[in-house]
Design an enzyme around this catalytic site. Structure first.
Site: not given
Ligand code: GLA
Length: 725
Positions: A480, A478, A550
């Site tokens: 980010d 993932k 989120d």
């Molecule tokens: C972001 C992502 C979440 C998670 C957090 C971790 O907000 O969208 O899904 O991975 O970071 O810090």
């Protein structure tokens, strides 16, 4: 053949299954846009260039006799800056004399099978040269000698085209590109609405629709990423167009950085739409002989509203944008620990997640943020990509082996573009982040953005990632990105090139994504940016799925998923069942099934009853996977039109199977509910899986189904699955 050149009329005609696009080489080499819309067989549209009597103050070209032609009002294909056209220009290049007057006229063209790819940027691809045809038109500014190659690739069977522009400095002096739009379309009317996707964190890609008026209306990002705030998508649609009727023109930018889309209505009632890199904060110096490739725009035309437009995008992206092993094969069903634990976890705890996952039929555990450096909250350690063995109870490879031994695959979270203020990396290399010397750096989530325009910075981060990914059995990453870029500058660039930083940053990101997907072709990559803050076709070229938001509240997710579906297929939409209390698991599952599907909660907290539901959901995930991931989406009731219910359905391309879902968002005023289905074969008979009732496709689409038997309270939902007999 989908691209034609009419030698006599000096006119190009680009045909797809459902659209025609026509422009001509007019007197003095002006490229004049003549038509874009439903497919037409002929091309006798030359007089469309003359907009009628314009005012005497409108500039004209002294070599052109036609008194009806002025660049001020003519529909122009690639309009320059400061040369008689006062609308948004497609290109502005500052020359060695210091002015930016730019006036590009036709030089030559070529037509060929297939589609070229870019060296360093994402773009739609063909598997075989027969799948598309490309027209390349060379234009030149005769005073400065700067040239541009305008590329149009026609994906005939999809009613879609891609467009891009390459600027070439064919002169002997350096020039500076101030603005280059990848796409410019002059519509002959402004009798349109514009649909865009606005948002913010937890509310990405919400639909907005507004009529065009005599102002410049636009969306943009100058945040360094495509952003939560506006998605690089816009549609120009007939005023009365709906899901199933009216013309709809969709535009989507294959780029993950700053962009603009502007629709400007001119005093003569026409509309100019442009899309490209946001000129705000952008410049690019070209030395003699150098060139600059602008990213590509995808345009789709639908004669049957936004529904068909979306389905064209979905098929096009499924077949010609998403790549690699995971483009066409079934993705693993995952559980992610973020919403359950935050950074407060241990290896042992995550092993219990994997044990429960195994019991329930889930395929993969994803360990989110907090496994590296000294990171127990979001104030520290980004950039220190060293495994926290204390937390995991030993080396990562041992921990992954424990997970794998349970028959569960393993995925991991990274945020490679960032550095925490409190990190060993920042202490060692404070100049490695995006910054402007002598100016305070704004901080967001306690972190700065690493200067990915720099190769040395990228190499360092990638070497750490490479070590981790090659040292353990990792099936998924993932990726980010949790803050925007501010005080943008690069220590590696001279003052006159500072405004190149934004774009160089995006190219740097693509470089690492390219290395990662090349070196680890089996890893499934999921994009993420504080939820869905960088959801664009540029990322989808590398990562077949992106975490949508989120916000995992199922009801709020509906408008996010409906908006996202405007141009992005279900197979790309990261959607999980979470612990959100708003509805029961059934409805949460029904909504998450619209995307990649997965779980984002503590599976140790499930009751026996919950486990039954989850097992059933896992079965449904497998049962409906094909119709959702490869079928066509029909939006039946959109949450922006109806406050009470939302409904959508997927129909397999063969029309042999269909899955219908509806959710009650708020208890409706009336109980009686008829739902008319779409996209079925009217002549086929379908059996509804659960009741065994048989209906014709014609009945389901015209009479609809009376659905009073289903619950009508907030958060109720149902699914119906139909199979053709
Ligand atoms: C972001 C992502 C979440 C998670 C957090 C971790 O907000 O969208 O899904 O991975 O970071 O810090």
């Amino acid at each position: 053949m989908s691209v034609f050149y009419d030698e006599e009329r000096k006119l190009f005609k680009l045909d797809t299954a459902g659209s025609s696009y026509i422009f001509e080489i007019y007197d003095e080499g002006y490229l004049v846009h003549l038509y874009y819309g439903a497919k037409i067989p002929d091309a006798n549209v030359g007089e469309f260039r003359d907009k009628g009597w314009f005012a005497s103050e409108c500039p004209v070209n002294i070599n052109i006799e036609n008194t009806r032609f002025s660049p001020d009002v003519a529909p122009l294909e690639f309009s320059g800056e400061g040369s008689g056209d006062f609308r948004s220009s497609a290109i502005a290049v500052r020359n060695a004399d210091g002015n930016n007057v730019t006036d590009m006229r036709y030089v030559s063209h070529r037509i060929y099978a297939g589609k070229p790819s870019f060296e360093d940027m994402p773009a739609l691809y063909v598997n075989d040269e027969s799948e598309a045809q490309t027209l390349e038109v060379r234009v030149r500014d005769s005073v400065t000698g700067v040239e541009a190659l305008l590329s149009y690739t026609v994906f005939e069977k999809y009613s879609a085209m891609t467009r891009s522009v390459k600027v070439i400095n064919a002169s002997d002096k350096a020039v500076v590109i101030e603005r280059v739009m990848s796409c410019c379309v002059d519509f002959d009317t402004h009798d349109y609405d514009m649909i865009t996707l606005y948002g913010k964190w937890l509310k990405e890609r919400s639909l907005e629709r507004a009529p065009l008026s005599h102002v410049k209306q636009g969306i943009f990002s100058k945040r360094g990423s495509s952003s939560h705030h506006h998605n690089p998508f816009a549609a120009i649609v007939d005023r009365d167009a709906g899901e199933d009727f009216g013309s709809a023109y969709g535009f989507n930018f294959v780029y993950s950085g700053n962009f603009i889309f502007d629709a400007e209505v001119d005093p003569f009632g026409g509309t100019r739409a442009v899309m490209g890199i946001n000129p705000d904060g952008f410049e690019w110096t070209l030395r003699p002989g150098e060139s600059f490739q602008a990213p590509e725009v995808v345009t789709v035309y639908s004669d049957k509203g936004t529904g068909k437009m979306s389905r064209i995008f979905h098929r096009l992206y499924t077949d010609h944008l998403i790549r690699g092993k995971w483009a066409k094969i079934k993705r693993p069903l995952l559980i992610n620990n973020w919403e359950a634990t935050g950074m407060d976890f241990t290896g042992d705890k995550l092993v219990t997640f994997a044990e429960r996952a195994k019991e329930l039929g889930i395929d993969m555990l994803v360990m989110d943020d907090g496994w590296f450096g000294t990171r127990d909250d979001d104030t520290s350690a980004l950039g220190d990509w060293f495994v926290n063995e204390e937390k995991l109870g030993g080396p990562l490879s041992d921990f992954v082996s424990r997970i794998n031994a349970l028959g569960i695959k393993f995925g991991i979270w990274f945020e490679p573009e960032m550095v925490s203020r409190d990190s060993d990396l920042y202490r060692a290399h404070p100049d490695w982040c995006i910054h402007v010397p002598g100016r305070e750096k704004s901080i967001a989530r306690h972190q700065y953005v690493l200067d990915f325009s720099r190769e040395d910075v990228r190499d360092y981060i990638y070497s750490l990632m490479h070590g981790i990914l090659s040292g353990s059995n990792i099936a998924y990453v993932k990726w980010d990105f949790n803050r925007y870029l501010s005080e943008v500058g690069s220590a590696a660039l001279p003052p006159e090139r500072q405004k190149e930083t934004f774009h160089r940053y995006v190219l740097g990101l693509y470089d690492i994504l390219n290395r990662l997907t090349t070196d680890f072709p089996d890893i499934l990559l999921e994009g993420c940016a504080s939820g869905g803050g960088r959801y664009d076709p540029g990322i989808l070229y590398y990562a077949p799925q992106i975490w949508c938001s989120d916000d995992t509240d199922p009801i709020e997710r509906l408008s996010i998923q409906f908006g996202t579906s405007m141009c992005y297929p279900a197979s790309t939409m990261g959607a999980h069942v979470s612990a959100s209390p708003r509805t029961g698991y059934e409805t949460k599952g029904n909504i998450a099934l619209w995307g990649t599907f997965g779980y984002e909660l503590d599976p140790n907290k499930f009751t026996e009853e919950d486990k039954e539901i989850i097992r059933e959901q896992v079965n449904e995930y497998h049962k409906y996977y094909d119709v959702i991931h490869s079928g066509d989406l029909y939006r039946l009731i959109t949450p922006d039109r109806d406050d009470f219910r939302a409904a959508w359905m997927f129909v397999s391309r063969s029309k042999e199977a269909a899955l219908v879902t509806s959710v009650v968002m708020r208890r409706p005023e009336q109980n009686t509910f008829y739902l008319k289905l779409k996209g079925l074969d009217p002549d086929k008979y379908y059996v509804e899986d659960e009741s065994g009732e048989v209906y014709s496709g014609a009945l389901l689409m015209n009479a609809g189904l009376c659905l009073n038997r289903f619950g009508n309270d907030d958060g109720d939902s149902f699914k119906l699955y139909f199979r053709a007999l």
